[in-house]
Structure formats: C-alpha cells, structure tokens
Design a protein around this motif. Structure first.
Motif, PDB file in Angstrom:
ATOM      1  N   CYS A 187       0.853  -1.191   0.000  1.00  0.00           N
ATOM      2  CA  CYS A 187       0.000   0.000   0.000  1.00  0.00           C
ATOM      3  C   CYS A 187       0.885   1.235   0.000  1.00  0.00           C
ATOM      4  CB  CYS A 187      -0.902   0.001   1.239  1.00  0.00           C
ATOM      5  SG  CYS A 187      -1.848   1.527   1.485  1.00  0.00           S
ATOM      6  N   THR A 233     -10.292  -3.649  -1.157  1.00  0.00           N
ATOM      7  CA  THR A 233      -9.201  -2.696  -1.336  1.00  0.00           C
ATOM      8  C   THR A 233      -9.721  -1.280  -1.556  1.00  0.00           C
ATOM      9  OG1 THR A 233      -9.091  -3.255  -3.695  1.00  0.00           O
ATOM     10  CG2 THR A 233      -7.555  -4.363  -2.230  1.00  0.00           C
ATOM     11  N   TYR A 252      -3.189   0.373  -3.770  1.00  0.00           N
ATOM     12  CA  TYR A 252      -3.033  -0.957  -3.184  1.00  0.00           C
ATOM     13  C   TYR A 252      -2.686  -1.965  -4.266  1.00  0.00           C
ATOM     14  CZ  TYR A 252      -4.866  -0.232   1.575  1.00  0.00           C
ATOM     15  OH  TYR A 252      -5.034   0.133   2.884  1.00  0.00           O
TER      16      TYR A 252
END
Length: 298
Positions: A187, A233, A252
């Motif tokens: 991330c 996500t 992500y």
C-alpha cells in the motif's frame, strides 16, 4: 556521436544500510531504526557520459558517507523527513545538482513485551513487513513524497466470498460464499506536494498516517465480510483518504495467496470440502493480483 541525444543522466548509491540507536539517558530506554536507502542525483552531470569528464561527479562512496553523517547529526525518523533532508543536502551543497531522489525502506523491529511491560532495549523482527518512502526533492520545485507499507502478510480463515463473476468455456473456478483469504499487502499513499523542505519538516502527520494506514488495512481486512478483494481494497483506500487529509491518492496491490481445499473423499469417505474443509494446500502460484488506485475528487 553528435547525431544522438543523451535523454537521461543520473546516478547514485543503492542499498546503503543504516542502523541507528536512539538512547534516552534519563529513562534508559532505547529505540532503534534500521533502514536501506537508495539515493540518486540529477543535474549538470552529462559531461561524464558524453565527454568522459568526471569533474561534476560526487563519488557514490561520498554519497554513502554523507548518509551516515546525516544519520549521526540529525533525526532519521520519520523517514519522510530524513529523505527530504538528504535531498536538501545534495541540492544545496553542490550547485550543479538540481534534483535528488531518495527511497527508504524501514525494516521492522518491534519492542519485546514481558508480563505487559515493554523491554527497554530488546526487539524482535515479527515479520517481513517494511515501511517505505519514495521522495524527489527538486532544487527550485516542490518535494513529492510517497509513503507506504510493503509485504504485510495477512490471512483470515473465513469472512471472504467470491461469486457472480463471468462464467464461460474457460471457467473452472467454483463460486464460494466462504473461503480462506490471504494476501501480502503493498500500500502506498501520495502526499500533496510540499513547496519547501520546511513544509516537510513541519508536517507532524507522517507517523500517524502510517499507523492509520496499517490499522485501517488490518481492521478492514479482518472485519469486512468481503465480496471480493477488489471491493475490500477500495474501501481500504477510501478510508485512508478520509483519515489523512494531507494525502491525495492511495494505491493498493494485493496478490492472492491461495489455500485450496483438498478432496479426501477417496480415503474412507473423509469429508474435507465446503463446510467440512479443515485441511488446505497452500499454493505458491499462480496467484491473482488485484490493484486499486483511489484519489480525491477535484
């Protein structure tokens, strides 16, 4: 070679390993920080490529030494600050250097705790997760910083679904309303550009943003009855944007770490599929990879 153009000229030192101990003389408590850094310089250095002239080159060994000295003389945390400090140093020390790119990987050391009491100077590497920073510091321009988490390995044994997808002649994957979900989370979050080094220095949100991103990622992963990794996500990314006003975008990448059921019915009718599944075969690959990039609406 006059008919050719040199489109890119930059160089630097990669894989500079730094470990620093921060000692509190009053309490006896020590903190540690271990990092790997890459530093790349740009500017009026083309002559070294085009005319075999090394006079504008700051030796990469000197770059390494500079990182060590700056680490001794200044704070190394948060890493976003240290990256900007390194860039400022090279841009201001050498008039012909106009931009510095710095990447930092912070290797995770977690303080040991015994009977609820944190140990003053002992730590454990509790996983391969790292904290990352990518910074570009321009002499007469803004500083751009991207912070991140890399290699956070997570797993939950239930609370994940996947169904309703395209089914055609190539489809063999069965739908599921309950499955093991595991992934290695990468991330990153992009900060709004900083106009000056002082603006980076004044920002007090770097550590709290990292903590928020970790907490949001883990809690959303754990609590969400996930319809898909895609859906999860996006919720993670939006939650980080809501929690950290100084961030402009969140990215992500989550590869699936598959755990497949094993049909054992061939041996005495053992039930080990569906709701009876308890023993799984972890897979090394191939794996699905899901990417997501969310930004603020302008």
């Amino acid at each position: 070679m006059d008919q050719f153009n040199l489109e890119l000229a930059r160089y630097g030192k990669h894989t500079v390993r730094v470990y620093k101990v921060m000692r509190n003389a009053e309490t006896g408590v020590q903190d540690v920080c271990e990092m790997t850094l890459n530093v790349m310089l740009e500017g009026e250095i083309e002559a070294s490529w085009t005319h075999a002239d090394n006079t504008p080159i700051v030796a990469t060994d000197s770059i390494k030494n500079t990182v060590y000295i700056l680490a001794k003389e200044h704070a190394v945390t948060p890493p976003e600050y240290f990256a900007a400090l390194i860039g400022k140093h090279f841009n201001t020390t050498y008039p012909h250097i106009h931009a510095t790119s710095v990447s930092i990987t912070v290797h995770r050391w977690t303080r040991m705790v015994f009977d609820g009491v944190p140990h003053p100077h002992s730590f454990i590497r509790d996983g391969e997760e790292t904290r990352t920073v990518e910074a570009r510091i321009e002499e007469n321009g803004p500083t751009t910083i991207t912070s991140g988490i890399k290699g956070m390995l997570v797993l939950k044994s239930t609370g994940s679904q996947f169904h309703g997808y395209v089914k055609d002649e190539y489809t063999t994957l069965p739908e599921t309303w309950d499955r093991v979900l595991s992934t290695s989370v990468d991330c990153t979050w992009e900060w709004a550009p900083f106009p000056t080094f002082e603006a980076v220095e004044a920002n007090k949100d770097f550590d709290s943003a990292w903590e928020s991103a970790r907490r949001i990622t883990m809690k959303t992963f754990a609590d969400e009855d996930s319809a898909s990794v895609q859906d999860t996500t996006y919720k993670m990314a939006c939650s980080i944007l809501a929690a950290v006003p100084g961030v402009d975008g969140v990215r992500y990448e989550l590869p699936n770490k598959h755990y497949f059921e094993i049909n054992l019915s061939w041996h005495k009718g053992i039930k080990n599929t569906g709701k009876d599944a308890e023993v799984y075969a972890p897979q090394w690959g191939p794996s699905g990879t899901i990417q997501c990039y969310a930004t603020r609406k302008r």
